[in-house]
Design an enzyme around this catalytic site. Structure first.
Site, mmCIF file in Angstrom:
data_model
loop_
_atom_site.group_PDB
_atom_site.id
_atom_site.type_symbol
_atom_site.label_atom_id
_atom_site.label_comp_id
_atom_site.label_asym_id
_atom_site.label_seq_id
_atom_site.Cartn_x
_atom_site.Cartn_y
_atom_site.Cartn_z
ATOM 1 N N CYS A 41 8.065 10.436 -0.489
ATOM 2 C CA CYS A 41 7.311 11.625 -0.123
ATOM 3 C C CYS A 41 7.249 12.511 -1.348
ATOM 4 O O CYS A 41 8.271 12.784 -1.970
ATOM 5 C CB CYS A 41 8.061 12.312 1.021
ATOM 6 N N ARG A 43 0.842 -1.205 0.000
ATOM 7 C CA ARG A 43 0.000 0.000 0.000
ATOM 8 C C ARG A 43 0.878 1.258 0.000
ATOM 9 O O ARG A 43 1.044 1.905 -1.018
ATOM 10 C CB ARG A 43 -0.960 -0.028 1.206
ATOM 11 N N ASP A 44 1.475 1.584 1.123
ATOM 12 C CA ASP A 44 2.220 2.845 1.194
ATOM 13 C C ASP A 44 3.463 2.796 0.316
ATOM 14 O O ASP A 44 3.958 3.831 -0.129
ATOM 15 C CB ASP A 44 2.591 3.152 2.652
ATOM 16 N N ASN A 46 9.221 4.864 3.434
ATOM 17 C CA ASN A 46 8.956 4.195 4.697
ATOM 18 C C ASN A 46 10.252 3.609 5.250
ATOM 19 O O ASN A 46 11.181 3.304 4.501
ATOM 20 C CB ASN A 46 7.988 3.026 4.464
ATOM 21 N N HIS A 82 8.705 7.300 8.522
ATOM 22 C CA HIS A 82 9.414 7.370 7.247
ATOM 23 C C HIS A 82 10.867 7.741 7.529
ATOM 24 O O HIS A 82 11.167 8.376 8.540
ATOM 25 C CB HIS A 82 8.764 8.413 6.329
#
Lengths: 312, 312
Positions: free
Chosen positions: B242, B17-18, B251, B211
């Protein structure tokens, strides 16, 4: 935390030595001098400016003599030279180094690979250097490489590292560095070894040298700091690296470390914006990106504009 | 440290996901499923497998429904879906998510930019979701984004974060995540906010999401762990990133975190060698190198042969 001298985290900048020594691109002498002179304006009290090892072993630093002679010395900055033996010490003294940094490895195989001699021979040679510099206006620091692990042997015994530290102190050196040469240290190990070291020498004589090879460099700094250590090596841009880990990070990154200090309130004397400005010039100098994170992300205080067209 | 359940550091893997949401290259549905199914063999108890946000907002994850339907569910693994609103919750429930992860930002401007609505509207919508899932076999986690700093506003008040945490608990969620969305947290701030959070909920309900944007991700994990936190998000390869910091790390990296645990003796359930094997497959999948360090350097136990021709 108060901004009190005992809390100050002292950064020794090592990019000109440990940072550049592995670079495949030749950095011209005048660029090395410009790098050191730039760093010397940013609040560092100590800069490792070069090494006096065999030019065959480390061709990237073969111009140590010219570099030391060419820099503009700032009052209050100690310019350090790494040396492997008496011959290197004599060159460094002739070039005007303020401090000599001797080095041997805790693990026998790494000392053989790195210094082409046994640990005992390295130590005996250091005795000759101590004799040779007596009465000279130079201080001696002595480093234990692979103090937290060896890429050939694996774990390194803490007691062995402490025996080498004791041997260095018996020689009369003014400082000792424990170096995590290939980035194998972990924070709990670091805290333990720092505590045991500080039973033998004051924090003002102990330097920790960490690499970020496995991403733990700054964790190790914090663990060491919390255990009482106050002096740390770091390299602009996180330069350096390890011959065994292509693409891996090198030394802990000076600007990332100083940012950690500023954000957590640990006192430091270093000008972070000045460091970032210098770090941004590294890719053009070296022909590649550098591992430092802050230079890519910006400081916390560098705010971003809101996107246009948001709901009220 | 003993290998005792209370010490276990729980890693929730968020790469699917992230990690993937910011990737410019489309990752085919079957590759996403293969990634999740691979991760589910490595000892993770929780995997954030996708999100159910607008496909216009996050096109890279527009196939969340097919992904959730296609994975081979492992017993003992909780498959989590990130959702922004009731519509997303309904899609996630229909696709069979085990847990819904709600998200709002602590800072108003970030919530406006990210969610296109005010915090109060986000919270009110979460009330509707809580109603909608009552009696369904699904748990709810709720995340506070920008809990440690906002890229538009800077510092975020701890008391505000704790009020949002209280509001979440009042809604009856089963877990809360404090997220350092753009890598602005520092270890002392983290320790303080974790301690204050653990006055309100048990460690088994609190997740920290860091992160590594400014190189402090693992320092923040250690600080949180030492303050009592036990659950952490991390992404294979350190994927993520980011939008405000091109080239910066994303992350915290799962394999770097698990290596930290193993080296320091913090208990973990994750198969590190299996993770490294999966991490090595990422550059081919995504078309670029990933920020993880361990995959480049190897583990401490991966020893190197001595160079030939050394002195005896």
């Amino acid at each position: 935390m108060s901004d009190n001298h005992a809390d100050l985290l002292v950064v020794q900048e090592v990019a000109p030595r440990d940072g550049l020594q592995i670079e495949p691109t030749w950095v011209p002498t005048e660029d090395k001098i410009r790098l050191i002179d730039g760093l010397s304006q940013l609040g560092f009290s100590r800069i490792e400016a070069g090494s006096f090892v065999s030019p065959k072993a480390i061709p990237a630093l073969r111009d140590g003599d010219e570099v030391f002679r060419g820099i503009q010395r700032q009052p209050g900055v100690v310019y350090v030279a790494l040396i492997p033996n008496l011959k290197g010490a004599e060159r460094a003294l002739a070039a005007g180094a303020d401090e000599l940094n001797l080095v041997l490895s805790a693990s026998q195989s790494h000392n053989l690979a790195n210094m082409r001699m046994r640990r005992e021979q390295s130590l005996a040679g250091f005795g000759d250097i101590v004799q040779a510099v007596q009465g000279r206006a130079v201080s001696l620091n002595a480093s234990v490489a692979t103090a937290f692990g060896c890429p050939f042997e694996g774990a390194v015994e803490e007691d062995l590292v402490l025996r080498l530290l004791d041997a260095y102190l018996a020689l009369g050196v003014q400082g000792v560095t424990l170096a995590d040469t290939t980035g194998m240290a972990n924070p709990r190990q670091v805290a333990r070894l720092v505590r045991r070291s500080l039973e033998r020498l004051p924090a003002s004589m102990l330097t920790l040298h960490f690499h970020n090879t496995r991403g733990l460099g700054l964790c190790n700094v914090l663990a060491a700091y919390e255990a009482g250590a106050r002096r740390f090596d770091a390299a602009l841009g996180g330069l350096g690296g390890c011959p065994f880990a292509p693409g891996a990070s090198g030394n802990i990154c000076s600007e990332d470390l100083v940012n950690l200090c500023i954000e957590t309130g640990i006192p430091t004397s270093i000008d972070l914006d000045g460091l970032l400005k210098m770090s941004r010039s590294l890719p053009a100098l070296l022909g590649h990106e550098v591992p430092g994170q802050l230079v890519k992300a910006g400081r916390n205080c560098d705010l971003h504009p809101l996107p246009a067209g948001l709901p009220a």
